[in-house]
Design a protein around this motif. Structure first.
Motif, PDB file in Angstrom:
ATOM      1  N   CYS A  97      18.312  64.944  50.195  1.00 51.47           N
ATOM      2  CA  CYS A  97      17.988  64.455  48.680  1.00 51.47           C
ATOM      3  C   CYS A  97      16.599  64.600  48.183  1.00 51.47           C
ATOM      4  CB  CYS A  97      18.587  63.134  48.497  1.00 51.47           C
ATOM      5  SG  CYS A  97      20.385  63.005  48.809  1.00 51.47           S
ATOM      6  N   PHE A  98      16.294  64.811  47.010  1.00 50.61           N
ATOM      7  CA  PHE A  98      15.093  64.910  46.380  1.00 50.61           C
ATOM      8  C   PHE A  98      15.315  64.282  45.019  1.00 50.61           C
ATOM      9  CE2 PHE A  98      14.977  68.090  49.356  1.00 50.61           C
ATOM     10  CZ  PHE A  98      13.795  68.720  49.829  1.00 50.61           C
ATOM     11  N   CYS A  99      14.038  63.645  44.439  1.00 47.87           N
ATOM     12  CA  CYS A  99      14.150  63.146  43.133  1.00 47.87           C
ATOM     13  C   CYS A  99      13.093  64.074  42.231  1.00 47.87           C
ATOM     14  CB  CYS A  99      13.621  61.842  43.425  1.00 47.87           C
ATOM     15  SG  CYS A  99      11.846  61.332  43.675  1.00 47.87           S
ATOM     16  N   ASP A 100      13.426  64.159  40.892  1.00 51.34           N
ATOM     17  CA  ASP A 100      12.613  64.782  39.932  1.00 51.34           C
ATOM     18  C   ASP A 100      12.119  63.847  39.155  1.00 51.34           C
ATOM     19  OD1 ASP A 100      11.854  66.454  38.081  1.00 51.34           O
ATOM     20  OD2 ASP A 100      13.758  67.164  37.276  1.00 51.34           O
ATOM     21  N   ILE A 101      11.146  63.016  39.474  1.00 51.79           N
ATOM     22  CA  ILE A 101      10.548  61.794  39.006  1.00 51.79           C
ATOM     23  C   ILE A 101       9.072  62.258  38.643  1.00 51.79           C
ATOM     24  CG2 ILE A 101      10.037  59.463  38.781  1.00 51.79           C
ATOM     25  CD1 ILE A 101      12.606  58.946  40.695  1.00 51.79           C
ATOM     26  N   PRO A 102       8.236  62.113  37.530  1.00 49.43           N
ATOM     27  CA  PRO A 102       7.115  62.359  37.598  1.00 49.43           C
ATOM     28  C   PRO A 102       6.065  61.079  38.330  1.00 49.43           C
ATOM     29  CG  PRO A 102       7.806  62.121  35.214  1.00 49.43           C
ATOM     30  CD  PRO A 102       9.156  61.891  36.300  1.00 49.43           C
ATOM     31  N   LEU A 103       5.277  61.772  39.104  1.00 55.05           N
ATOM     32  CA  LEU A 103       4.621  60.970  40.153  1.00 55.05           C
ATOM     33  C   LEU A 103       4.328  59.533  39.847  1.00 55.05           C
ATOM     34  CD1 LEU A 103       3.726  61.495  42.972  1.00 55.05           C
ATOM     35  CD2 LEU A 103       1.461  62.395  42.073  1.00 55.05           C
ATOM     36  N   HIS A 104       3.746  59.285  38.709  1.00 51.50           N
ATOM     37  CA  HIS A 104       3.506  57.946  38.445  1.00 51.50           C
ATOM     38  C   HIS A 104       4.496  57.142  38.260  1.00 51.50           C
ATOM     39  CE1 HIS A 104       4.369  59.621  34.307  1.00 51.50           C
ATOM     40  NE2 HIS A 104       4.677  58.262  34.146  1.00 51.50           N
ATOM     41  N   ASN A 105       6.052  57.675  38.125  1.00 49.83           N
ATOM     42  CA  ASN A 105       7.050  56.682  38.138  1.00 49.83           C
ATOM     43  C   ASN A 105       7.582  56.335  39.308  1.00 49.83           C
ATOM     44  OD1 ASN A 105       6.975  56.702  35.321  1.00 49.83           O
ATOM     45  ND2 ASN A 105       8.673  58.051  34.988  1.00 49.83           N
ATOM     46  N   ILE A 106       6.934  56.960  40.442  1.00 49.46           N
ATOM     47  CA  ILE A 106       7.654  56.711  41.614  1.00 49.46           C
ATOM     48  C   ILE A 106       7.124  55.196  42.152  1.00 49.46           C
ATOM     49  CG2 ILE A 106       7.883  59.221  42.359  1.00 49.46           C
ATOM     50  CD1 ILE A 106       5.433  58.555  44.194  1.00 49.46           C
ATOM     51  N   ILE A 107       6.098  54.773  41.741  1.00 52.68           N
ATOM     52  CA  ILE A 107       5.774  53.384  41.791  1.00 52.68           C
ATOM     53  C   ILE A 107       5.807  52.515  40.581  1.00 52.68           C
ATOM     54  CG2 ILE A 107       4.226  53.882  43.856  1.00 52.68           C
ATOM     55  CD1 ILE A 107       2.834  53.417  40.044  1.00 52.68           C
ATOM     56  N   LYS A 108       6.896  52.771  39.652  1.00 53.13           N
ATOM     57  CA  LYS A 108       7.352  51.997  38.600  1.00 53.13           C
ATOM     58  C   LYS A 108       8.408  51.120  39.025  1.00 53.13           C
ATOM     59  CE  LYS A 108       8.313  52.443  33.732  1.00 53.13           C
ATOM     60  NZ  LYS A 108       8.376  53.318  32.598  1.00 53.13           N
ATOM     61  N   ALA A 109       8.140  49.791  38.715  1.00 53.83           N
ATOM     62  CA  ALA A 109       9.064  48.732  39.083  1.00 53.83           C
ATOM     63  C   ALA A 109      10.560  48.688  38.058  1.00 53.83           C
ATOM     64  CB  ALA A 109       8.664  47.385  38.920  1.00 53.83           C
ATOM     65  N   PHE A 110      11.530  48.527  38.743  1.00 53.10           N
ATOM     66  CA  PHE A 110      12.717  48.242  37.962  1.00 53.10           C
ATOM     67  C   PHE A 110      13.462  47.159  38.615  1.00 53.10           C
ATOM     68  CE2 PHE A 110      13.363  51.358  41.496  1.00 53.10           C
ATOM     69  CZ  PHE A 110      14.285  50.735  42.318  1.00 53.10           C
ATOM     70  N   PRO A 111      14.479  46.666  37.813  1.00 57.13           N
ATOM     71  CA  PRO A 111      15.109  45.457  38.319  1.00 57.13           C
ATOM     72  C   PRO A 111      16.212  45.679  39.324  1.00 57.13           C
ATOM     73  CG  PRO A 111      15.978  45.912  36.228  1.00 57.13           C
ATOM     74  CD  PRO A 111      14.865  46.901  36.566  1.00 57.13           C
ATOM     75  N   ILE A 112      16.143  44.707  40.422  1.00 58.75           N
ATOM     76  CA  ILE A 112      17.220  44.949  41.248  1.00 58.75           C
ATOM     77  C   ILE A 112      18.346  43.740  41.243  1.00 58.75           C
ATOM     78  CG2 ILE A 112      17.633  44.635  43.853  1.00 58.75           C
ATOM     79  CD1 ILE A 112      15.262  46.426  44.496  1.00 58.75           C
ATOM     80  N   GLU A 113      19.405  44.387  41.219  1.00 57.28           N
ATOM     81  CA  GLU A 113      20.555  43.083  41.258  1.00 57.28           C
ATOM     82  C   GLU A 113      21.165  43.209  42.375  1.00 57.28           C
ATOM     83  OE1 GLU A 113      24.700  41.986  38.656  1.00 57.28           O
ATOM     84  OE2 GLU A 113      23.570  43.908  38.187  1.00 57.28           O
ATOM     85  N   ILE A 114      21.256  42.091  43.050  1.00 55.73           N
ATOM     86  CA  ILE A 114      21.874  41.737  44.333  1.00 55.73           C
ATOM     87  C   ILE A 114      23.306  41.551  44.062  1.00 55.73           C
ATOM     88  CG2 ILE A 114      21.997  40.741  46.533  1.00 55.73           C
ATOM     89  CD1 ILE A 114      18.934  40.266  46.172  1.00 55.73           C
ATOM     90  N   ILE A 115      24.332  42.233  44.821  1.00 56.02           N
ATOM     91  CA  ILE A 115      25.801  41.952  44.584  1.00 56.02           C
ATOM     92  C   ILE A 115      25.986  40.714  45.444  1.00 56.02           C
ATOM     93  CG2 ILE A 115      27.917  42.795  44.780  1.00 56.02           C
ATOM     94  CD1 ILE A 115      26.095  44.339  42.734  1.00 56.02           C
ATOM     95  N   GLU A 116      26.718  39.655  44.517  1.00 55.54           N
ATOM     96  CA  GLU A 116      26.624  38.327  45.455  1.00 55.54           C
ATOM     97  C   GLU A 116      27.556  38.301  46.523  1.00 55.54           C
ATOM     98  OE1 GLU A 116      25.376  35.678  44.643  1.00 55.54           O
ATOM     99  OE2 GLU A 116      24.078  36.511  42.956  1.00 55.54           O
ATOM    100  N   GLN A 117      28.965  38.928  46.522  1.00 58.73           N
ATOM    101  CA  GLN A 117      29.543  38.757  47.661  1.00 58.73           C
ATOM    102  C   GLN A 117      29.075  39.411  49.067  1.00 58.73           C
ATOM    103  OE1 GLN A 117      30.196  40.640  45.151  1.00 58.73           O
ATOM    104  NE2 GLN A 117      31.158  42.770  45.294  1.00 58.73           N
ATOM    105  N   ASP A 118      27.920  40.173  49.025  1.00 58.08           N
ATOM    106  CA  ASP A 118      27.246  40.752  50.019  1.00 58.08           C
ATOM    107  C   ASP A 118      26.203  39.920  50.549  1.00 58.08           C
ATOM    108  OD1 ASP A 118      28.124  44.057  49.274  1.00 58.08           O
ATOM    109  OD2 ASP A 118      29.112  42.556  50.941  1.00 58.08           O
ATOM    110  N   ASP A 119      25.722  38.960  49.792  1.00 58.62           N
ATOM    111  CA  ASP A 119      24.480  38.350  50.357  1.00 58.62           C
ATOM    112  C   ASP A 119      24.438  36.765  50.271  1.00 58.62           C
ATOM    113  OD1 ASP A 119      22.447  37.680  47.117  1.00 58.62           O
ATOM    114  OD2 ASP A 119      24.835  37.561  47.676  1.00 58.62           O
ATOM    115  N   LYS A 120      25.914  36.313  50.900  1.00 60.44           N
ATOM    116  CA  LYS A 120      25.936  35.041  50.902  1.00 60.44           C
ATOM    117  C   LYS A 120      24.881  34.152  51.911  1.00 60.44           C
ATOM    118  CE  LYS A 120      30.644  35.005  49.316  1.00 60.44           C
ATOM    119  NZ  LYS A 120      32.153  34.973  49.768  1.00 60.44           N
ATOM    120  N   GLU A 121      24.325  35.035  52.990  1.00 62.81           N
ATOM    121  CA  GLU A 121      23.463  34.403  53.969  1.00 62.81           C
ATOM    122  C   GLU A 121      21.983  34.580  53.917  1.00 62.81           C
ATOM    123  OE1 GLU A 121      24.724  36.143  57.777  1.00 62.81           O
ATOM    124  OE2 GLU A 121      26.821  35.570  57.658  1.00 62.81           O
TER     125      GLU A 121
END
Length: 308
Positions: A70-94
């Motif tokens: 796999c490769f990504c087609d993202i402008p170079l400055h965007n590879i370090i751009k932050a985005f929100p991460i949503e953790i799915i509840e049923q998998d992170d109880k611990e």
């Protein structure tokens, strides 16, 4: 009248996407191994396809493993751009609150997929059989059309192999606009929800004829085979599978990526130590020059974060 331009041959530079495609991995030795082999080796990667609601032999297909790189087609400055991460509840109880916070800071492309990478020009990727994937709107009519075609083809024995291959090839190149994925972050296996479309993904999938010669399938459906996917992928590193690899010359590389100065120094040493047989037909002084040119392509992620 001016000279006519063949528009099919005119490939202007992209403006809103990158003019290079990037592949990132999580460890320096993976990158070094690619440089030593002068090739990227495809492997079986899990793809969750429950959103397609496909069935085979009366059983719902929730996931497949696709042989790909796999490769990504993202402008170079965007590879370090932050985005929100949503953790799915049923998998992170611990997970503790501290672990949750650590995971939520892994919110850039490189922190999620790895800070060691290699990039080639988009034109090189086009010439070497890479293909942009198609992102599917789960509410579109296309989902139902594909489902009917898939189940119609696989439920019949008298369908031509060309048609079967076309349907499976289509499945290998599609992904939902939004979905969930499993990642190991700080040694924690978590499931996160993601906007896949932001990755602008391209895939290299080996040629169908070479797959048949190697007696491999582009997609693993069988659960028992999927559990052995890592072992099959490891075998693909062997030279007798080299016809499936995405091969390159050092001159094809546009960038190499490392996270920091420490890893840059390690990579420089590895590059300067590349075996002479990787530079067939070149004199010693030319080999040294080509190694130095390769070193000059190293980009440090920390510098991008600070300066770009």
């Amino acid at each position: 009248m001016g000279e006519k331009v063949d528009l099919a041959l005119a490939n202007p530079d992209d403006v809103q996407s990158a003019n290079a495609l990037f592949n990132f991995v999580g460890r320096l030795d993976f990158l070094v191994e690619s440089l030593e082999k002068k090739a990227l080796v495809p492997r079986y990667c899990e793809e969750e396809i429950g959103y397609l609601k496909l069935h085979f032999n009366g059983k719902a297909i929730e996931k497949i493993h696709v042989l790909q790189k796999c490769f990504c087609d993202i402008p170079l400055h965007n590879i370090i751009k932050a985005f929100p991460i949503e953790i799915i509840e049923q998998d992170d109880k611990e997970l503790s609150d501290n672990q949750r916070k650590q995971i939520e800071t892994k919110n850039t492309h490189v922190s999620l997929y790895g800070s060691y990478g290699i990039a080639f020009t988009k034109q090189w990727c086009i010439d070497n059989n890479l293909q942009p994937i198609q992102y599917i709107n789960e509410k579109s009519a296309m989902i139902e059309q594909f489902r009917k075609s898939f189940e119609c083809v696989l439920d019949k024995d008298d369908i031509d192999d060309i048609i079967v291959d076309a349907i499976l090839n289509k499945l290998a190149y599609i992904k939902p606009l939004y979905g969930t994925m499993r990642r190991e972050i700080d040694t924690q296996q978590v499931r996160i929800r993601k906007n896949f479309h932001d990755e602008c993904e391209w895939r290299y999938i080996p040629d169908q004829k070479q797959l048949e010669i190697s007696k491999l399938d582009v997609i693993l459906f069988d659960e028992e085979l999927q559990n052995k996917g890592w072992q099959i992928s490891s075998n693909l590193m062997k030279e007798n599978y080299s016809e499936l690899w995405l091969k390159f010359n050092y001159g094809d590389i546009k960038y190499l990526f490392v996270p920091d100065d420490y890893n840059r120094n390690l990579l420089v040493k590895k590059i300067m130590g590349l075996p002479e047989e990787n530079f067939v037909g070149e004199k010693d002084d030319i080999i040294t020059l080509k190694k130095l040119i390769l070193v000059s392509k190293i980009v440090v992620i920390e510098d991008i974060q600070k300066d770009w």
